[in-house]
Design an enzyme around this catalytic site. Structure first.
Site, short mmCIF file in Angstrom:
data_model
loop_
_atom_site.label_atom_id
_atom_site.label_comp_id
_atom_site.label_asym_id
_atom_site.label_seq_id
_atom_site.Cartn_x
_atom_site.Cartn_y
_atom_site.Cartn_z
N GLY A 277 2.67 10.19 4.57
CA GLY A 277 3.05 11.60 4.37
C GLY A 277 2.31 12.48 5.35
O GLY A 277 2.88 13.38 5.99
N THR A 278 1.02 12.20 5.50
CA THR A 278 0.17 12.98 6.40
C THR A 278 0.70 12.95 7.82
O THR A 278 0.68 13.97 8.53
CB THR A 278 -1.27 12.38 6.38
OG1 THR A 278 -1.73 12.38 5.02
CG2 THR A 278 -2.22 13.16 7.25
N ASP B 154 -2.89 0.81 1.70
CA ASP B 154 -1.58 0.13 1.60
C ASP B 154 -1.21 -0.64 2.89
O ASP B 154 -0.34 -1.50 2.84
CB ASP B 154 -0.47 1.15 1.30
CG ASP B 154 -0.74 1.95 0.04
OD1 ASP B 154 -1.49 1.45 -0.82
OD2 ASP B 154 -0.22 3.07 -0.09
N ARG C 80 -4.91 -18.89 -20.33
CA ARG C 80 -3.91 -17.83 -20.44
C ARG C 80 -3.16 -17.59 -19.14
O ARG C 80 -3.61 -17.99 -18.07
CB ARG C 80 -4.61 -16.50 -20.78
CG ARG C 80 -5.01 -16.36 -22.21
CD ARG C 80 -5.85 -15.11 -22.36
NE ARG C 80 -6.17 -14.88 -23.77
CZ ARG C 80 -7.19 -14.15 -24.18
NH1 ARG C 80 -7.99 -13.59 -23.30
NH2 ARG C 80 -7.41 -13.97 -25.46
N MET D 62 -2.46 -2.33 -6.17
CA MET D 62 -1.84 -1.15 -5.54
C MET D 62 -1.10 -1.55 -4.26
O MET D 62 -1.09 -2.71 -3.88
CB MET D 62 -2.89 -0.08 -5.24
CG MET D 62 -3.17 0.84 -6.41
SD MET D 62 -4.23 2.20 -5.87
CE MET D 62 -4.18 3.23 -7.33
N HIS E 298 1.66 0.82 -3.15
CA HIS E 298 2.83 1.69 -3.11
C HIS E 298 4.10 0.86 -2.94
O HIS E 298 4.34 0.00 -3.77
CB HIS E 298 2.64 2.76 -2.02
CG HIS E 298 3.48 3.97 -2.24
ND1 HIS E 298 4.04 4.68 -1.22
CD2 HIS E 298 3.87 4.58 -3.38
CE1 HIS E 298 4.74 5.69 -1.71
NE2 HIS E 298 4.65 5.65 -3.02
N GLU F 288 2.21 -3.20 -7.44
CA GLU F 288 2.70 -2.13 -8.32
C GLU F 288 4.16 -1.80 -8.04
O GLU F 288 4.86 -1.29 -8.90
CB GLU F 288 1.82 -0.88 -8.19
CG GLU F 288 1.81 -0.29 -6.79
CD GLU F 288 0.95 0.95 -6.64
OE1 GLU F 288 0.42 1.46 -7.65
OE2 GLU F 288 0.79 1.42 -5.50
N ARG G 83 -1.89 -11.63 -20.44
CA ARG G 83 -2.74 -10.44 -20.37
C ARG G 83 -2.53 -9.74 -19.03
O ARG G 83 -2.27 -10.39 -18.01
CB ARG G 83 -4.21 -10.82 -20.49
CG ARG G 83 -4.60 -11.39 -21.83
CD ARG G 83 -4.65 -10.30 -22.90
NE ARG G 83 -5.29 -10.77 -24.10
CZ ARG G 83 -4.70 -11.43 -25.09
NH1 ARG G 83 -3.42 -11.73 -25.00
NH2 ARG G 83 -5.40 -11.82 -26.15
N ARG H 34 -9.57 1.79 -4.21
CA ARG H 34 -9.77 2.78 -3.14
C ARG H 34 -11.20 3.27 -3.09
O ARG H 34 -11.54 4.13 -2.28
CB ARG H 34 -8.88 4.00 -3.40
CG ARG H 34 -7.52 3.81 -2.88
CD ARG H 34 -6.57 4.94 -2.99
NE ARG H 34 -6.98 6.24 -3.42
CZ ARG H 34 -6.13 7.10 -3.99
NH1 ARG H 34 -4.87 6.75 -4.21
NH2 ARG H 34 -6.52 8.29 -4.33
O1 F6P Z 1 -1.44 5.26 -0.94
C1 F6P Z 1 -2.58 4.81 -1.59
C2 F6P Z 1 -2.32 4.66 -3.06
O2 F6P Z 1 -3.54 4.23 -3.67
C3 F6P Z 1 -1.19 3.71 -3.43
O3 F6P Z 1 -1.54 2.37 -3.34
C4 F6P Z 1 -0.87 4.18 -4.82
O4 F6P Z 1 0.48 3.91 -5.14
C5 F6P Z 1 -1.11 5.66 -4.73
O5 F6P Z 1 -1.96 5.88 -3.64
C6 F6P Z 1 -1.73 6.26 -5.96
O6 F6P Z 1 -1.74 7.65 -5.78
P1 F6P Z 1 -2.60 8.68 -6.62
O7 F6P Z 1 -4.03 8.54 -6.19
O8 F6P Z 1 -2.03 9.99 -6.27
O9 F6P Z 1 -2.45 8.29 -8.06
#
Ligand code: F6P
Length: 356
Positions: free
Chosen positions: A113-114, A136, A171, A178, A180, A230, A274, A283
């Site tokens: 986006g940036t 990501d 299990r 993460m 995205h 995710e 689970r 992050r």
């Molecule tokens: O783009 C980095 C990221 O951590 C993605 O992996 C994740 O989908 C998203 O940002 C989560 O965004 P936020 O911090 O806005 O919840």
């Protein structure tokens, strides 16, 4: 004399500070007179003229520090040309602040986006140099982004920890990673931690194939580990229109894909499943040594470009070389795992199921 603005935008990641330090050290070491403006909380700082003057000493000791000393925020590109709640034209406001401070260049650290906004500002006539950050690793024009390797370490460590408890209890465990809309993080952390099944958005899954892989594994082991992105998606959902898929997600009783999978796997195999979601820990914290070096190298080249007066580029990494990539070649493009990526073939040879 060079007057440089700097901001970090979007979701944070490890090594943002290391990258800025790389830029700043290179600029100050050049002997050129430098004035440094740090805009706070991403593009918001540039829009509303919120900044602080920075000196070389502000970057002392930050190579190990996670997060960003400038703060960050998400300023969605799709509304950047719309006025804010007080009718302010955000793009004009950014240009106004840039010219008011008589800046020579803006250094912008961010992800997808940036980069769209950075390219827009470039097209509006501002001098821009960018650096590729995101856990990501989905930014086009660079083989790697900083933050990615640190996040791989954390996600791997999480799956490693799950491994021992999964083995004790026999299990099925799902670890949701993460990333995205792409699977780089899941694929790497999954392979590094010996996950049995890896589900990524680039390879839509068939739930029956996942159940088969679990049954097969049961013949030789009491537990199964799934690393699930995710953004993982079933074949049926992948066939839906974007609108219908969004509607399905909005109406789902599950907080994320992993919980839906857990129910489906339990139904098909009778296994006790689970779910663990490490979430934003991926992050957080200190950057790994790889990212510290990598971000420093990228930052240093960004500083070098500024000293040479070369603008309109992202500093990236291609074929093991630090390179400059025109912003227009980066903005608006996603770097997914290619269908024919050799790493997928190799993972399959290792016996990893992708549920396809
Ligand atoms: O783009 C980095 C990221 O951590 C993605 O992996 C994740 O989908 C998203 O940002 C989560 O965004 P936020 O911090 O806005 O919840």
């Amino acid at each position: 004399m060079k007057r440089i603005g700097m901001l970090t935008s979007g979701g944070d990641c490890q090594a943002l500070n290391a990258a800025m330090r790389g830029v700043v050290k290179t600029l100050f070491n050049s002997g050129e007179e430098i004035e440094l403006y740090g805009f706070l909380e991403g593009y918001k700082g540039l829009i509303y003229g919120n900044y602080k003057m920075l000196e070389s000493k502000d970057f002392s000791g930050v190579i190990t520090k996670g997060g960003t000393i400038l703060g960050s925020s998400r300023t969605p590109f799709k509304t950047i040309t719309e006025p804010d709640e007080n009718g302010l034209d955000k793009v004009e406001a950014m240009k106004h602040n840039y010219y008011k401070l008589n800046l020579d260049c803006m250094v912008i650290l961010g992800g997808n986006g940036t980069h769209k906004t950075a390219n827009l500002l470039k097209n509006e006539g501002l001098n821009i140099v960018t650096l590729p950050k995101t856990i990501d690793n989905d930014l086009y024009g660079t083989d790697m982004t900083f933050g990615f390797q640190s996040a791989v370490d954390i996600a791997t460590n999480c799956i490693d920890c799950i491994h021992t408890t999964a083995a004790s209890h026999g299990r099925v465990f799902i670890v949701e990673v993460m990333g995205h809309k792409v699977g780089w993080l899941t694929l790497n952390a999954g392979m590094a931690s010996g996950a049995d099944i890896i589900l990524i958005p680039e390879i839509p899954y068939d739930i029956n194939k996942i159940a088969e892989a679990i049954e097969k594994r049961k013949k030789r082991s009491s537990f199964t580990i799934l690393a699930v992105a995710e953004g993982a998606i079933s074949k049926e959902d992948a066939a839906l229109s974007k609108k219908d898929y969004k509607k399905k997600l909005a109406e789902s009783k599950y907080p994320s894909i992993s919980y839906e999978l857990a129910d489906q796997i339990h139904e098909l195999t009778g296994e006790d499943v689970r779910v663990t979601v490490p979430g934003h820990t991926q992050r957080g914290g200190s950057p790994c040594p790889y990212d510290r070096v990598f971000a420093s190298r990228l930052g240093s080249e960004a500083g070098n470009l500024i000293l040479k007066g070369e603008y309109g580029f992202m500093v990236g990494y291609k074929n093991r070389e630090i390179v400059k990539v025109p912003l227009e070649d980066v903005a608006g493009k996603l770097k997914s795992i290619p269908a024919d990526a050799s790493i997928i073939k190799e993972a399959k040879l290792l016996g990893i199921s992708f549920g396809d």
